[in-house]
Design an enzyme around this catalytic site. Structure first.
Site, PDB file in Angstrom:
ATOM      1  N   GLU A 166       0.813  -1.226   0.000  1.00  0.00           N
ATOM      2  CA  GLU A 166       0.000   0.000   0.000  1.00  0.00           C
ATOM      3  C   GLU A 166       0.845   1.274   0.000  1.00  0.00           C
ATOM      4  O   GLU A 166       0.291   2.373  -0.095  1.00  0.00           O
ATOM      5  CB  GLU A 166      -0.925   0.031   1.231  1.00  0.00           C
ATOM      6  CG  GLU A 166      -1.886  -1.112   1.333  1.00  0.00           C
ATOM      7  CD  GLU A 166      -1.371  -2.233   2.223  1.00  0.00           C
ATOM      8  OE1 GLU A 166      -2.152  -3.100   2.619  1.00  0.00           O
ATOM      9  OE2 GLU A 166      -0.149  -2.228   2.525  1.00  0.00           O
ATOM     10  N   GLY A 167       2.147   1.128   0.131  1.00  0.00           N
ATOM     11  CA  GLY A 167       2.996   2.319   0.212  1.00  0.00           C
ATOM     12  C   GLY A 167       3.347   2.705   1.634  1.00  0.00           C
ATOM     13  O   GLY A 167       3.635   3.871   1.917  1.00  0.00           O
ATOM     14  N   LYS A 168       3.355   1.712   2.537  1.00  0.00           N
ATOM     15  CA  LYS A 168       3.642   2.008   3.943  1.00  0.00           C
ATOM     16  C   LYS A 168       5.046   2.566   4.137  1.00  0.00           C
ATOM     17  O   LYS A 168       5.287   3.363   5.038  1.00  0.00           O
ATOM     18  CB  LYS A 168       3.457   0.738   4.789  1.00  0.00           C
ATOM     19  CG  LYS A 168       2.038   0.214   4.825  1.00  0.00           C
ATOM     20  CD  LYS A 168       1.905  -1.014   5.703  1.00  0.00           C
ATOM     21  CE  LYS A 168       2.694  -2.187   5.184  1.00  0.00           C
ATOM     22  NZ  LYS A 168       2.256  -2.655   3.835  1.00  0.00           N
ATOM     23  N   GLY A 196       9.079  -5.596   0.971  1.00  0.00           N
ATOM     24  CA  GLY A 196       9.944  -4.502   0.566  1.00  0.00           C
ATOM     25  C   GLY A 196       9.259  -3.160   0.733  1.00  0.00           C
ATOM     26  O   GLY A 196       8.191  -2.935   0.172  1.00  0.00           O
ATOM     27  N   ARG A 204       7.483  -9.370  -9.065  1.00  0.00           N
ATOM     28  CA  ARG A 204       6.270  -9.977  -9.628  1.00  0.00           C
ATOM     29  C   ARG A 204       5.220  -8.914  -9.925  1.00  0.00           C
ATOM     30  O   ARG A 204       5.038  -7.976  -9.145  1.00  0.00           O
ATOM     31  CB  ARG A 204       5.677 -10.993  -8.639  1.00  0.00           C
ATOM     32  CG  ARG A 204       6.499 -12.244  -8.459  1.00  0.00           C
ATOM     33  CD  ARG A 204       5.795 -13.244  -7.548  1.00  0.00           C
ATOM     34  NE  ARG A 204       5.636 -12.751  -6.199  1.00  0.00           N
ATOM     35  CZ  ARG A 204       5.033 -13.417  -5.223  1.00  0.00           C
ATOM     36  NH1 ARG A 204       4.504 -14.604  -5.471  1.00  0.00           N
ATOM     37  NH2 ARG A 204       4.939 -12.914  -4.009  1.00  0.00           N
TER      38      ARG A 204
END
Length: 442
Positions: free
Chosen positions: A20-22, A46, A309
């Site tokens: 989610e962009g944490k 990551g 992926r």
């Protein structure tokens, strides 16, 4: 016990299936905190951060390490591959981030051993078409050994002779299991153990009782930002089981994974994309199966930071978000990648599910049902204007504001921040008063 009145400790969780962009959000918020503590997962997650024109992909080291002077903590809920961690630290040093002296690692964190990866690869191959889609980094088997009370912990490295004895005993058991369940014995001999110990010794200066450390720091008035990996829908207990990770990625993991009691964590903020993605197998009700999904993937660069992926892309899922809000007890939401929707004429939002003729808005536990539901959408107008890099809510196109208000109303949680690009400065605070209460109360 002392308290830090008015100084809120905050947990950051993923509200979807991870990605989610944490990383960007934790990096942005860590300016207002003294310590960033990672509480679960391993090097299968990551966190991508763009700072000062440089791109960093952090897998084990807490994101706060990129802020000078901030302390980073790896809690006991994290599983640690020493070689991967040391390589990550060396990479940070080469990029001018002096991390070794600012990282503390729990002496109760479990170690990923080479046989864990071999086990995971063999087990995944044995599943055939029923593969879960793991990263094959040995994360799951390490958590299995932790629960099976045969794991090895970072603190065991302090006594090499005892570590060697314990490791050989576990390895003997692993070879018997491998011979019975899989083709051949994929774990091999034990000649690598001493080499493993030699490499892992470099972690010893960083080992501490992180529960004691964190609680003492809170008593002294310091603020902690708790960083989760993956997302709520991948949580071992609350996610789309069995297509989940092997740890508690939801807010409850912040306490069990660091040894800081839940009463000392003042707020939980959930990070969600303005749409939805997931990697690997498992149900995905709002997945876009036509060319629109590929277009969204291309615009959002939706590829795994660790594995590369391609991520499956779909529309925002209100029932799933409501479920995540409830499970985590969210104080506020943070919406990322709003700018990826800038070119769309219309934006569908998944509102409710239908199964065997019945409509419902709950999030079912049965993944077979979730895999077969029909989603009913509400289509909102797009704004067809760039939101990239904007820093004020009032500067957003009105239809973009309407979209955000709609998501907030439907999920039942206020939106505290909107990310409008990958850089840490590309963010909008939606409510300065709320933001000050939750974050900038230092």
């Amino acid at each position: 016990m002392k308290t830090s009145e008015g100084k809120t400790n905050v947990a950051i969780v993923g509200l979807q299936w991870g990605d989610e962009g944490k990383g960007k959000i934790v990096d942005t918020l860590s300016e207002h905190f003294d310590i960033v503590a990672r509480y679960q997962g391993g090097a299968n997650a990551g966190h991508t951060v763009v700072a000062g024109g440089k791109k960093f992909i952090l897998q084990l080291v807490p994101t706060g390490i990129l802020r000078p002077g901030k302390i980073a903590v790896i809690g006991q809920g994290v599983v640690v591959n020493p070689e991967a961690l040391l390589n990550e630290l060396d990479g940070l040093e080469k990029n001018g981030v002096h991390a070794h002296q600012r990282l503390k690692i729990s002496d109760r964190a479990h170690l990923i051993m080479p046989y864990h990866r071999s086990h995971e690869v063999a087990a995944e191959q044995a599943r055939g078409s029923g593969k879960i889609g793991t990263t094959a980094k040995g994360i799951g088997p390490t958590y299995e050994d932790k629960s099976g009370r045969r794991g090895l912990r970072t603190g065991d490295l302090r006594n090499p002779e005892a570590f060697l004895r314990k490791c050989k005993a576990v390895l003997s058991e692993k070879d018997r299991i491998a011979s019975a369940l899989f083709e051949g014995a994929p774990f091999g001999g034990d000649e690598w153990i001493e080499e493993y110990i030699e490499k892992a010794r470099d972690l010893l200066p960083m080992l501490v009782d992180t529960s004691e450390y964190l609680n003492n720091e809170i008593d002294g008035g310091k603020r902690i930002l708790f960083e989760g990996a993956q997302g709520t829908l991948l949580d071992i207990d609350h996610g789309t089981y069995p297509f989940v990770t092997s740890s508690n990625a939801s807010a409850g993991g912040a306490s069990t994974g660091t040894g800081v009691g839940p009463t000392r964590i003042g707020a939980v903020m959930g990070v969600s994309k303005a749409y939805t993605t997931r990697v690997g197998s498992g149900p995905f009700p709002t997945e876009i199966l036509d060319d629109g999904g590929e277009e969204l993937r291309a615009r959002g660069s939706e590829y795994g930071a660790v594995t590369g992926r391609p991520r499956r892309c779909g529309w925002f899922d209100v029932p799933a978000a409501r479920y995540g809000a409830r499970v985590n007890g969210l104080s506020a939401m943070i919406i990322t990648k709003l700018d990826i929707l800038d070119t769309l004429e219309e934006i569908p939002v998944g509102m409710e599910y239908e199964y065997q003729g019945k409509r419902f808005t709950s999030f079912p536990a049965d993944v077979d049902i979730l895999d077969e539901v029909k989603v009913h959408y509400r289509v909102l107008p797009g704004w067809k204007q760039s939101t990239f890099g904007l820093k004020e809510f009032s500067k957003l196109p009105q239809k973009a504001q309407d979209y955000l208000h709609f998501l907030s109303d439907q999920v039942g949680v206020e939106i505290a921040m909107v990310s409008t690009g990958p850089e840490r400065e590309q963010a909008i605070w939606c409510d300065e008063t709320r933001s000050a209460n939750l974050i900038a109360s230092k």
